[in-house]
Design an enzyme around this catalytic site. Structure first.
Site, PDB file in Angstrom:
ATOM      1  N   ASP A   7       0.871  -1.176   0.000  1.00 23.10           N
ATOM      2  CA  ASP A   7       0.000   0.000   0.000  1.00 23.10           C
ATOM      3  C   ASP A   7       0.907   1.225   0.000  1.00 23.10           C
ATOM      4  OD1 ASP A   7       0.907   0.274   2.597  1.00 23.10           O
ATOM      5  OD2 ASP A   7      -1.074   0.356   3.523  1.00 23.10           O
ATOM      6  N   CYS A  64       3.551  -2.913   3.939  1.00 21.78           N
ATOM      7  CA  CYS A  64       2.690  -1.788   4.304  1.00 21.78           C
ATOM      8  C   CYS A  64       3.406  -0.999   5.395  1.00 21.78           C
ATOM      9  CB  CYS A  64       1.292  -2.245   4.696  1.00 21.78           C
ATOM     10  SG  CYS A  64       1.147  -3.282   6.158  1.00 21.78           S
ATOM     11  N   THR A  66       3.137  -1.133   8.778  1.00 26.61           N
ATOM     12  CA  THR A  66       3.594  -2.015   9.852  1.00 26.61           C
ATOM     13  C   THR A  66       3.864  -3.445   9.386  1.00 26.61           C
ATOM     14  OG1 THR A  66       1.329  -2.630  10.355  1.00 26.61           O
ATOM     15  CG2 THR A  66       2.245  -0.774  11.597  1.00 26.61           C
ATOM     16  N   HIS A  97       9.917 -23.944   9.677  1.00 23.83           N
ATOM     17  CA  HIS A  97       8.928 -24.607  10.537  1.00 23.83           C
ATOM     18  C   HIS A  97       7.482 -24.421  10.088  1.00 23.83           C
ATOM     19  CE1 HIS A  97      11.708 -24.960  14.320  1.00 23.83           C
ATOM     20  NE2 HIS A  97      12.230 -25.505  13.243  1.00 23.83           N
ATOM     21  N   HIS A 132       7.091 -30.804  11.363  1.00 20.99           N
ATOM     22  CA  HIS A 132       6.488 -29.516  11.013  1.00 20.99           C
ATOM     23  C   HIS A 132       5.410 -29.673   9.936  1.00 20.99           C
ATOM     24  CE1 HIS A 132       9.409 -27.694  13.563  1.00 20.99           C
ATOM     25  NE2 HIS A 132      10.391 -28.282  12.903  1.00 20.99           N
TER      26      HIS A 132
HETATM   27  C1  RB5 Z   1      -1.599   2.942   6.378  1.00 17.46           C
HETATM   28  O1  RB5 Z   1      -1.620   4.159   7.018  1.00 17.46           O
HETATM   29  C2  RB5 Z   1      -1.326   1.831   7.379  1.00 17.46           C
HETATM   30  O2  RB5 Z   1      -2.409   1.671   8.203  1.00 17.46           O
HETATM   31  C3  RB5 Z   1      -0.983   0.540   6.662  1.00 17.46           C
HETATM   32  O3  RB5 Z   1       0.104   0.752   5.831  1.00 17.46           O
HETATM   33  C4  RB5 Z   1      -0.607  -0.626   7.538  1.00 17.46           C
HETATM   34  O4  RB5 Z   1       0.353  -0.261   8.476  1.00 17.46           O
HETATM   35  C5  RB5 Z   1      -1.730  -1.387   8.116  1.00 17.46           C
HETATM   36  O5  RB5 Z   1      -1.542  -2.373   8.825  1.00 17.46           O
END
Ligand code: RB5
Length: 144
Positions: A7, A64, A66, A97, A132
């Site tokens: 994203d 993304c 996080t 695993h 596993h």
């Molecule tokens: C976008 O702002 C953010 O929420 C997305 O990139 C991600 O971190 C969601 O888990």
């Protein structure tokens, strides 16, 4: 073929990852997004997860902010074992695993240098099988 998607939160990292993969001889299919304009990570997790689950691509990379939203969404698709990784040991052992087929990384958490190392070890490490495989088969049972 490696599937990749992001994203807006993972867009800059995606460029570095694609360059790295191509330099290392991997074929890459880029499922977008194609700019830093705000979008919904779920849409790109879906495209990459379907490409991997359907066999078009052997593994996937999702980026993304996080890495967490991507992993939650990708793991809803049958046959996907998406691992959110921030450290080298996890990126290696989730292949050994869990036979993970998608790695999820957060651009706002993990620097590009480490991200490339995580992806490298993820793509190069084989599943150990054995005990596993029994556990992974039980995960597949949960999908029924
Ligand atoms: C976008 O702002 C953010 O929420 C997305 O990139 C991600 O971190 C969601 O888990």
């Amino acid at each position: 073929m490696i599937a990749i998607g992001c994203d807006h939160g993972g867009f800059k990292l995606k460029g570095a990852v694609i360059d790295f993969l191509k330099q290392n001889g991997y074929e890459v299919k880029d499922f977008g997004t194609d700019s830093e304009q705000s979008c919904d990570y779920v849409d790109y997790a879906k495209k990459v997860a379907f490409a991997v689950a359907g066999g078009e691509c052997e593994k996937g990379i999702l980026l993304c902010g996080t890495g967490i939203g991507m992993s939650i969404a990708a793991n809803k698709v049958k046959g996907i074992r998406a691992a959110h990784c921030t450290d080298y040991f996890s990126a290696k052992y989730t292949r050994m695993h869990n036979d993970s087929n998608i790695i999820c990384i957060g651009e706002r958490i993990t620097g590009a240098g480490l991200a490339l190392e995580l992806i490298k070890v993820f793509l190069e490490t084989e599943f150990e099988g054995g005990r596993h495989a029994i556990r992974v088969a039980k995960i597949a049972e949960l999908e029924k």
